[in-house]
Design a protein around this motif. Structure first.
Motif, PDB file in Angstrom:
ATOM      1  N   MET A   1       0.805  -1.272  -0.038  1.00 33.26           N
ATOM      2  CA  MET A   1       0.049   0.046  -0.043  1.00 33.26           C
ATOM      3  C   MET A   1       0.639   1.262   0.057  1.00 33.26           C
ATOM      4  O   MET A   1       1.605   1.449   1.020  1.00 33.26           O
ATOM      5  N   ALA A  48     -12.854   9.603   9.492  1.00 31.78           N
ATOM      6  CA  ALA A  48     -12.208   8.456   9.308  1.00 31.78           C
ATOM      7  C   ALA A  48     -12.144   7.926   8.134  1.00 31.78           C
ATOM      8  O   ALA A  48     -11.167   7.599   7.585  1.00 31.78           O
ATOM      9  N   VAL A  49     -13.485   7.767   7.494  1.00 31.74           N
ATOM     10  CA  VAL A  49     -13.405   6.942   6.309  1.00 31.74           C
ATOM     11  C   VAL A  49     -12.978   7.678   5.185  1.00 31.74           C
ATOM     12  O   VAL A  49     -12.274   7.212   4.567  1.00 31.74           O
ATOM     13  N   THR A  52      -9.230   7.840   5.091  1.00 31.62           N
ATOM     14  CA  THR A  52      -8.684   6.622   4.745  1.00 31.62           C
ATOM     15  C   THR A  52      -8.862   6.323   3.344  1.00 31.62           C
ATOM     16  O   THR A  52      -8.099   5.748   2.509  1.00 31.62           O
ATOM     17  N   VAL A  53      -9.856   6.759   2.519  1.00 29.47           N
ATOM     18  CA  VAL A  53     -10.068   6.649   1.555  1.00 29.47           C
ATOM     19  C   VAL A  53      -8.957   7.289   0.519  1.00 29.47           C
ATOM     20  O   VAL A  53      -8.417   7.004  -0.409  1.00 29.47           O
ATOM     21  N   PHE A  56      -4.890   5.663   1.429  1.00 27.26           N
ATOM     22  CA  PHE A  56      -4.375   4.695   0.605  1.00 27.26           C
ATOM     23  C   PHE A  56      -4.552   4.825  -1.074  1.00 27.26           C
ATOM     24  O   PHE A  56      -5.482   5.322  -1.430  1.00 27.26           O
ATOM     25  N   GLU A  57      -3.370   4.390  -1.702  1.00 25.28           N
ATOM     26  CA  GLU A  57      -3.596   4.695  -3.141  1.00 25.28           C
ATOM     27  C   GLU A  57      -4.529   3.595  -3.483  1.00 25.28           C
ATOM     28  O   GLU A  57      -4.472   2.220  -3.271  1.00 25.28           O
ATOM     29  N   VAL A  58      -5.724   4.042  -4.459  1.00 27.39           N
ATOM     30  CA  VAL A  58      -6.815   2.918  -4.584  1.00 27.39           C
ATOM     31  C   VAL A  58      -6.615   2.366  -6.011  1.00 27.39           C
ATOM     32  O   VAL A  58      -6.355   2.983  -6.975  1.00 27.39           O
ATOM     33  N   LEU A  59      -6.276   1.120  -5.642  1.00 34.25           N
ATOM     34  CA  LEU A  59      -5.785   0.238  -6.901  1.00 34.25           C
ATOM     35  C   LEU A  59      -7.021  -0.129  -7.725  1.00 34.25           C
ATOM     36  O   LEU A  59      -7.105  -0.299  -9.042  1.00 34.25           O
ATOM     37  N   THR A  60      -8.165  -0.287  -7.010  1.00 30.66           N
ATOM     38  CA  THR A  60      -9.207  -0.871  -7.583  1.00 30.66           C
ATOM     39  C   THR A  60     -10.650  -0.012  -7.088  1.00 30.66           C
ATOM     40  O   THR A  60     -11.217  -0.135  -6.476  1.00 30.66           O
ATOM     41  N   VAL A  63     -14.175  -1.118  -7.438  1.00 27.38           N
ATOM     42  CA  VAL A  63     -14.546  -1.939  -6.247  1.00 27.38           C
ATOM     43  C   VAL A  63     -15.080  -0.906  -5.043  1.00 27.38           C
ATOM     44  O   VAL A  63     -16.010  -1.402  -4.499  1.00 27.38           O
ATOM     45  N   LEU A  64     -13.971  -0.188  -4.655  1.00 33.18           N
ATOM     46  CA  LEU A  64     -14.365   0.737  -3.565  1.00 33.18           C
ATOM     47  C   LEU A  64     -15.358   1.646  -3.674  1.00 33.18           C
ATOM     48  O   LEU A  64     -16.235   1.420  -2.747  1.00 33.18           O
ATOM     49  N   GLY A  66     -17.857   1.625  -5.936  1.00 31.97           N
ATOM     50  CA  GLY A  66     -19.083   0.551  -5.889  1.00 31.97           C
ATOM     51  C   GLY A  66     -19.691   0.142  -4.805  1.00 31.97           C
ATOM     52  O   GLY A  66     -20.772   0.319  -4.606  1.00 31.97           O
ATOM     53  N   GLU A 112      -3.862 -11.505   2.581  1.00 32.97           N
ATOM     54  CA  GLU A 112      -2.818 -10.717   2.259  1.00 32.97           C
ATOM     55  C   GLU A 112      -1.577 -10.871   2.850  1.00 32.97           C
ATOM     56  O   GLU A 112      -0.312 -11.196   2.128  1.00 32.97           O
TER      57      GLU A 112
ATOM     58  N   VAL B  48     -12.303  -0.200   3.779  1.00 33.76           N
ATOM     59  CA  VAL B  48     -11.678   0.569   2.523  1.00 33.76           C
ATOM     60  C   VAL B  48     -10.394   0.106   2.182  1.00 33.76           C
ATOM     61  O   VAL B  48      -9.863   0.197   1.055  1.00 33.76           O
ATOM     62  N   GLY B  52      -9.606  -1.226  -1.676  1.00 32.67           N
ATOM     63  CA  GLY B  52      -9.176  -0.292  -2.488  1.00 32.67           C
ATOM     64  C   GLY B  52      -7.704  -0.558  -2.836  1.00 32.67           C
ATOM     65  O   GLY B  52      -7.428  -0.342  -3.856  1.00 32.67           O
ATOM     66  N   PHE B  64     -14.675  -5.806  -0.993  1.00 30.57           N
ATOM     67  CA  PHE B  64     -15.956  -5.381  -1.417  1.00 30.57           C
ATOM     68  C   PHE B  64     -17.010  -5.766  -0.695  1.00 30.57           C
ATOM     69  O   PHE B  64     -17.926  -4.944  -0.334  1.00 30.57           O
TER      70      PHE B  64
END
Lengths: 478, 94
Positions: A1, A48-49, A52-53, A56-60, A63-64, A66, A112, B48, B52, B64
């Motif tokens: 991440m 908080a949310v 967080t969004v 982190f680098e959003v790879l997908t 998905v997130l 959606g 992971e 999240v 993500g 998801f």
């Protein structure tokens, strides 16, 4: 991440969120500030949310975002379309989803970790992470299926009776032991049972499956009237599961918020148990509600029941100075709260002092009666707790008991062998006249007869709570 | 952060929670439970992160699922609590 913001931003945002949650809960101490408190708490969640969004680098992204949109849509629709009477079960469903999410996240994180090390082998998952994941997995899964089962009972899809069968306690222990066994494997990660070493961490998902069954087993054997305790306890569990997941992810926001909720749920659980003078173990595992012999019922009731009519009750009310209304779950079932509120309002307009005497376990969730009466616009100042209202019954002319039974049963004080012995009850018989509105003489959840109905100053007003209260309102207006 | 730091947060939060929540009156226990329940949705933060940025497909799919579950919990929970509390506010002003 990959992190996009300075290192300190995320922990700082979590600290701000934690402060907002705490302030939000503090505002819940008064009805006037409570709505603001809820918004403050929601603000904390947004911080908080949101951070967080972005963090982190959003790879997908599909998905997130959606997931966020789908979840927010479902949540909004459910909350806005629910009937007031169905709120307890919806709170149960939401609670279950939170607990379930915690269990799923802990599992995803394990995958992971184990993918990086090419499978589960000795030392591939740090011990503290494994211990926390086992905790979240068991508690989160039990919360998920347990809450769904509780919601099913409240909604009437599952039987409200306590489902009892031979060997039920053994079954529960077996499932717990099996779940702990998979947990032990996950913590020790021994080099045996190779199929459990796959990168998708099979031992964790077997643990989850076992705990899911356990959640159902635990809740179906508990009767409907004990749901306030169960709902409060599951609330605590979902908080603790989130806290456990916080340890897995090394995330302070989850630890602090989850623990706050865990504390709230535990306190409510203890209050509910104390209000019934039963231990938590007794509520969760104890037998309760054996049917009473018909003979005993006849002995107590025969020749001692005075029936009254709405007309007579209205005459009594016209002469009264002080009236106390004692609502129970029957009022919720009949949706009589608006009629009850209207009656109280009318009486007040005629200078009669009206208060509501509310037993802590009346209804199907903590504070259920208060929430229903508030919905029907009863001022919260008029809702009195049991300890406050009990000393006032001797100065009360008329008590109207509507849809309540066990919480006004004097046997709790007089009969030490009774299943409700020692449970604090509303001592309504100290009042001048007690009107008991009930559909029949059937027993309450405890399954024991209520000698109150046979007392000299008790008049039974048979009928559906809503219809009867509405009739009183109509007659009183004339 | 170390395990010890996390444990410290846990213990302090438990004490703080006890102090704050014992002061909440019975009247408000239903909205308290529902509001506390919405706070549990904080687990969304973890969801999240995984949905993500998960490096494996399986973890992303699970992320998801968790995002959907936790978001229903958060959004639905806060909304329903708000609806209940509006009742109390109106009731009090009568």
């Amino acid at each position: 991440m990959v992190e996009l913001l300075p290192d300190s931003v995320l922990p700082l945002a979590y600290t701000v969120a934690a402060i907002l949650f705490i302030q939000g809960l503090r505002d819940m101490t008064h009805p006037r500030t409570a709505a603001r408190g809820n918004l403050i708490s929601a603000g904390g969640m947004l911080v908080a949310v949101g951070v967080t969004v972005v963090w982190f680098e959003v790879l997908t992204p599909l998905v997130l975002f959606g997931g966020l949109i789908v979840g927010a849509g479902i949540g909004t629709v459910l909350a806005l379309t629910v009937e007031r009477t169905e709120m307890p079960q919806l709170v149960g469903v939401f609670n279950g989803l939170g607990g379930g999410a915690s269990a799923v996240i802990a599992g995803a994180e394990l995958i992971e970790i184990s993918t990086e090390s090419g499978g589960v082998a000795v030392g591939s998952i740090p011990t503290e992470v494994a211990v926390a994941a086992v905790f979240s997995g068991i508690v989160g899964s039990v919360t998920f299926t347990g809450s769904m089962a509780a919601a099913g009972k409240l909604h009437g899809v599952l039987t409200t009776d306590a489902v009892r069968y031979t060997g039920e306690q053994v079954m529960k222990i077996v499932f717990l032991v099996v779940a702990l066994g998979f947990g032990a494997y996950l913590i020790v990660q021994p080099d045996v049972l190779g199929f459990l070493q796959a990168v998708w961490v099979p031992s964790y998902w077997l643990l989850v499956a076992t705990a899911c069954v356990l959640g159902v087993l635990l809740v179906i054997s508990i009767g409907g009237a004990d749901m306030p305790v169960v709902i409060a306890l599951l609330n605590a569990y979902s908080g603790l599961a989130a806290s456990g997941t916080g340890f897995v992810l090394d995330n302070t926001a989850l630890i602090i918020a989850g623990t706050l909720v865990g504390a709230a749920g535990m306190i409510l659980t203890v209050i509910m148990c104390e209000s019934m003078n039963r231990s938590l173990t007794n509520v969760l595992f104890g037998g309760f509600g054996e049917t009473t012999e018909q003979e005993e019922l006849d002995d107590i009731y025969e020749g001692n029941i005075t029936e009254t009519s709405p007309e007579q009750v209205v005459m009594l009310l016209e002469a009264a100075q002080r009236v106390v209304i004692v609502p129970g779950y029957g009022m919720a079932v009949a949706q009589a709260q608006h009629a009850v509120s209207e009656l109280a309002e009318l009486l007040e307009q005629n200078g009669i002092d009206v208060e509501f005497g509310i037993h802590p376990v009346a209804g199907r969730m903590p504070g259920h009666m208060n929430a229903l009466l508030a919905e029907a616009d009863v001022p919260y100042e008029r809702m009195r707790e049991m300890e406050e209202v009990n000393p006032t019954f001797s100065q009360t002319d008329v008590v109207i008991v509507t849809g309540a039974n066990d919480v006004v049963n004097p046997k709790a004080n007089t009969d030490t062998s009774s299943p409700i012995a020692g449970m604090p009850v509303l001592e309504v018989s100290d009042a001048g006249t007690v009107i008991v509105n009930k559909r029949s003489l059937s027993t309450g959840f405890s399954g024991i007869p209520n000698p109150l109905f046979a007392e000299g100053n008790t008049n039974m007003l048979f009928g559906d709570a809503k219809d009867t209260m509405q009739e009183l309102v109509n007659l009183y207006k004339e | 952060m170390s395990l010890i730091t996390n444990l410290t947060f846990f213990v302090l939060a438990a004490f703080l929670g006890y102090e704050v929540i014992t002061k909440i009156p019975t009247n408000l226990h239903t909205p308290l439970m529902s509001g506390a329940n919405a706070i549990t949705g904080i687990t969304l933060v973890g969801a999240v992160a995984i949905a993500g940025s998960g490096s494996t497909t399986l973890a992303t799919v699970l992320g998801f699922v968790a995002v959907v579950m936790a978001t229903v919990n958060v959004v639905g929970g806060y909304l329903i609590t708000h609806i209940m509390l509006e009742d109390f506010r109106q009731g009090g002003s009568n």
